[in-house]
Design a protein around this motif. Structure first.
Motif, mmCIF file in Angstrom:
data_model
loop_
_atom_site.group_PDB
_atom_site.id
_atom_site.type_symbol
_atom_site.label_atom_id
_atom_site.label_comp_id
_atom_site.label_asym_id
_atom_site.label_seq_id
_atom_site.Cartn_x
_atom_site.Cartn_y
_atom_site.Cartn_z
ATOM 1 N N ALA A 115 1.654 -3.769 5.089
ATOM 2 C CA ALA A 115 2.967 -3.160 4.905
ATOM 3 C C ALA A 115 3.575 -2.747 6.245
ATOM 4 O O ALA A 115 4.765 -2.962 6.489
ATOM 5 C CB ALA A 115 2.867 -1.963 3.965
ATOM 6 N N VAL A 116 2.767 -2.167 7.113
ATOM 7 C CA VAL A 116 3.259 -1.765 8.438
ATOM 8 C C VAL A 116 3.723 -3.003 9.214
ATOM 9 O O VAL A 116 4.802 -2.998 9.822
ATOM 10 C CB VAL A 116 2.182 -0.971 9.213
ATOM 11 C CG1 VAL A 116 2.561 -0.812 10.686
ATOM 12 C CG2 VAL A 116 1.952 0.393 8.562
ATOM 13 N N ALA A 117 2.929 -4.065 9.184
ATOM 14 C CA ALA A 117 3.304 -5.297 9.899
ATOM 15 C C ALA A 117 4.597 -5.883 9.331
ATOM 16 O O ALA A 117 5.475 -6.318 10.092
ATOM 17 C CB ALA A 117 2.168 -6.311 9.829
ATOM 18 N N ALA A 118 4.728 -5.906 8.020
ATOM 19 C CA ALA A 118 5.935 -6.446 7.388
ATOM 20 C C ALA A 118 7.151 -5.603 7.767
ATOM 21 O O ALA A 118 8.211 -6.138 8.108
ATOM 22 C CB ALA A 118 5.763 -6.505 5.870
ATOM 23 N N TYR A 119 6.990 -4.299 7.723
ATOM 24 C CA TYR A 119 8.105 -3.420 8.066
ATOM 25 C C TYR A 119 8.506 -3.613 9.530
ATOM 26 O O TYR A 119 9.692 -3.711 9.845
ATOM 27 C CB TYR A 119 7.769 -1.951 7.779
ATOM 28 C CG TYR A 119 8.996 -1.091 7.832
ATOM 29 C CD1 TYR A 119 9.775 -0.908 6.701
ATOM 30 C CD2 TYR A 119 9.413 -0.501 9.028
ATOM 31 C CE1 TYR A 119 10.936 -0.155 6.757
ATOM 32 C CE2 TYR A 119 10.568 0.251 9.088
ATOM 33 C CZ TYR A 119 11.327 0.427 7.939
ATOM 34 O OH TYR A 119 12.481 1.158 8.006
ATOM 35 N N GLY A 127 8.404 -7.354 -2.123
ATOM 36 C CA GLY A 127 7.927 -8.652 -1.665
ATOM 37 C C GLY A 127 6.737 -8.582 -0.718
ATOM 38 O O GLY A 127 6.305 -9.605 -0.189
ATOM 39 N N TYR A 128 6.194 -7.405 -0.500
ATOM 40 C CA TYR A 128 5.104 -7.255 0.459
ATOM 41 C C TYR A 128 3.769 -7.788 -0.053
ATOM 42 O O TYR A 128 2.948 -8.234 0.732
ATOM 43 C CB TYR A 128 4.908 -5.777 0.817
ATOM 44 C CG TYR A 128 5.858 -5.231 1.861
ATOM 45 C CD1 TYR A 128 7.046 -5.866 2.204
ATOM 46 C CD2 TYR A 128 5.557 -4.047 2.502
ATOM 47 C CE1 TYR A 128 7.898 -5.337 3.146
ATOM 48 C CE2 TYR A 128 6.406 -3.509 3.458
ATOM 49 C CZ TYR A 128 7.573 -4.159 3.776
ATOM 50 O OH TYR A 128 8.411 -3.637 4.718
ATOM 51 N N PHE A 129 3.533 -7.695 -1.340
ATOM 52 C CA PHE A 129 2.190 -7.946 -1.862
ATOM 53 C C PHE A 129 2.180 -9.015 -2.948
ATOM 54 O O PHE A 129 3.121 -9.139 -3.720
ATOM 55 C CB PHE A 129 1.587 -6.646 -2.401
ATOM 56 C CG PHE A 129 1.628 -5.516 -1.418
ATOM 57 C CD1 PHE A 129 0.868 -5.566 -0.258
ATOM 58 C CD2 PHE A 129 2.433 -4.412 -1.628
ATOM 59 C CE1 PHE A 129 0.910 -4.535 0.674
ATOM 60 C CE2 PHE A 129 2.486 -3.374 -0.705
ATOM 61 C CZ PHE A 129 1.724 -3.449 0.443
ATOM 62 N N THR A 162 -0.895 -6.363 -5.909
ATOM 63 C CA THR A 162 -0.188 -5.382 -6.727
ATOM 64 C C THR A 162 -1.083 -4.899 -7.857
ATOM 65 O O THR A 162 -1.084 -3.712 -8.194
ATOM 66 C CB THR A 162 1.123 -5.983 -7.264
ATOM 67 O OG1 THR A 162 1.945 -6.363 -6.147
ATOM 68 C CG2 THR A 162 1.889 -5.002 -8.128
ATOM 69 N N GLU A 163 -1.862 -5.799 -8.411
ATOM 70 C CA GLU A 163 -2.821 -5.422 -9.465
ATOM 71 C C GLU A 163 -3.889 -4.481 -8.902
ATOM 72 O O GLU A 163 -4.276 -3.512 -9.554
ATOM 73 C CB GLU A 163 -3.469 -6.680 -10.042
ATOM 74 C CG GLU A 163 -4.371 -6.413 -11.220
ATOM 75 C CD GLU A 163 -4.939 -7.700 -11.805
ATOM 76 O OE1 GLU A 163 -6.141 -7.704 -12.119
ATOM 77 O OE2 GLU A 163 -4.182 -8.684 -11.939
ATOM 78 N N LEU A 181 3.117 2.236 -0.518
ATOM 79 C CA LEU A 181 2.743 1.733 0.801
ATOM 80 C C LEU A 181 3.973 1.426 1.648
ATOM 81 O O LEU A 181 3.956 1.635 2.861
ATOM 82 C CB LEU A 181 1.824 0.522 0.685
ATOM 83 C CG LEU A 181 0.354 0.939 0.554
ATOM 84 C CD1 LEU A 181 0.037 1.472 -0.804
ATOM 85 C CD2 LEU A 181 -0.549 -0.168 0.955
ATOM 86 N N TYR A 182 5.028 0.942 1.015
ATOM 87 C CA TYR A 182 6.269 0.708 1.740
ATOM 88 C C TYR A 182 6.771 2.014 2.357
ATOM 89 O O TYR A 182 7.138 2.059 3.535
ATOM 90 C CB TYR A 182 7.335 0.120 0.815
ATOM 91 C CG TYR A 182 8.664 -0.064 1.504
ATOM 92 C CD1 TYR A 182 8.943 -1.237 2.195
ATOM 93 C CD2 TYR A 182 9.633 0.935 1.485
ATOM 94 C CE1 TYR A 182 10.158 -1.405 2.854
ATOM 95 C CE2 TYR A 182 10.842 0.780 2.141
ATOM 96 C CZ TYR A 182 11.101 -0.394 2.814
ATOM 97 O OH TYR A 182 12.297 -0.549 3.473
#
Length: 174
Positions: free
Chosen positions: A17-21, A30-32, A37-38, A50-51
Motif C-alpha cells: 500500500a505504501v509503495a502504491a501510494y 485497486g491495491y489488493f 482482500t480475503e 491499509l490505504y
C-alpha cells in the motif's frame, strides 16, 4: 489463514500500500488482489484501512508500521474474540461522529475519538472515517496515549465513557 504468520502477510500488504501510494496510485480499492482482500477480511480489516495508514505515513511519516500493526492487532483481536470472526454489517458515517469540539469531562475531541475507536474495533467505519487520523494523533500525543492502548482501554471500558475519561485524566500519573 496461517495464524502464526499473519503479521508477515499484513506487513507485506502494508508495504504494498505504501509503495502504491508513493507511486501516485490513489485507488484504494485497486491495491489488493481478491486473495489479499480475503486475507484482510479474515483478520477483520478492509483495504481502506491499509490505504489510510499508507496515505498518512507517506504524507507525514505516521503512523509507522509498528503503530499500524498494533492498531490492526487490536482490531483483529476484537474481531476474532468478540465478534467471533463475523463482520458487523452496520456502518457509521462521518455524520454519526460527535463534532470536533464536543467535550467529555471538559476534554475536547474525547467523545469523537471514543466513537471512532469503538467503530474501528467493531469494523463499522465508512471509508471516510479513519481511526488514528491527524486529529486523533494530535489528541493522543497531547495526552501521551498510544493509539493501540486507547483502543484497548475503550474495549475494556465496555461502553462506560466515564472509565475512559478516568484513564485519559490519569494516564500520566504513577
Amino acid at each position: 489463514m496461517e495464524f502464526y504468520a499473519w503479521t508477515r502477510g499484513l506487513h507485506r500488504l502494508y508495504d504494498k500500500a505504501v509503495a502504491a501510494y508513493r507511486s501516485g496510485d490513489r485507488r484504494a480499492d485497486g491495491y489488493f488482489s481478491a486473495a489479499e482482500t480475503e486475507f484482510l477480511a479474515s483478520v477483520g480489516l478492509r483495504p481502506m484501512h491499509l490505504y489510510d495508514f499508507a496515505e498518512d505515513f507517506c504524507g507525514g511519516g505516521e503512523p509507522d508500521w509498528d503503530t499500524a500493526l498494533l492498531i490492526m492487532a487490536a482490531r483483529r483481536d476484537y474481531f476474532l474474540h468478540v465478534q467471533n470472526g463475523v463482520p458487523n454489517p452496520a456502518e457509521i458515517t462521518a455524520d454519526d461522529l460527535p463534532g470536533r469540539k464536543a467535550e467529555l469531562g471538559g476534554i475536547p475531541w474525547l467523545p469523537r475519538i471514543i466513537t471512532k475507536a469503538r467503530g474501528f474495533l467493531e469494523g463499522v467505519h465508512c471509508p471516510d472515517i479513519m481511526y488514528c487520523c491527524g486529529g486523533d494523533r494530535h489528541f493522543l500525543k497531547a495526552h501521551d496515549i498510544h493509539p493501540a492502548d486507547f483502543l484497548r482501554v475503550v474495549w475494556a471500558a465496555q461502553g462506560d465513557d466515564e472509565k475512559i475519561l478516568h484513564y485519559v485524566r490519569t494516564v500520566r500519573s504513577p
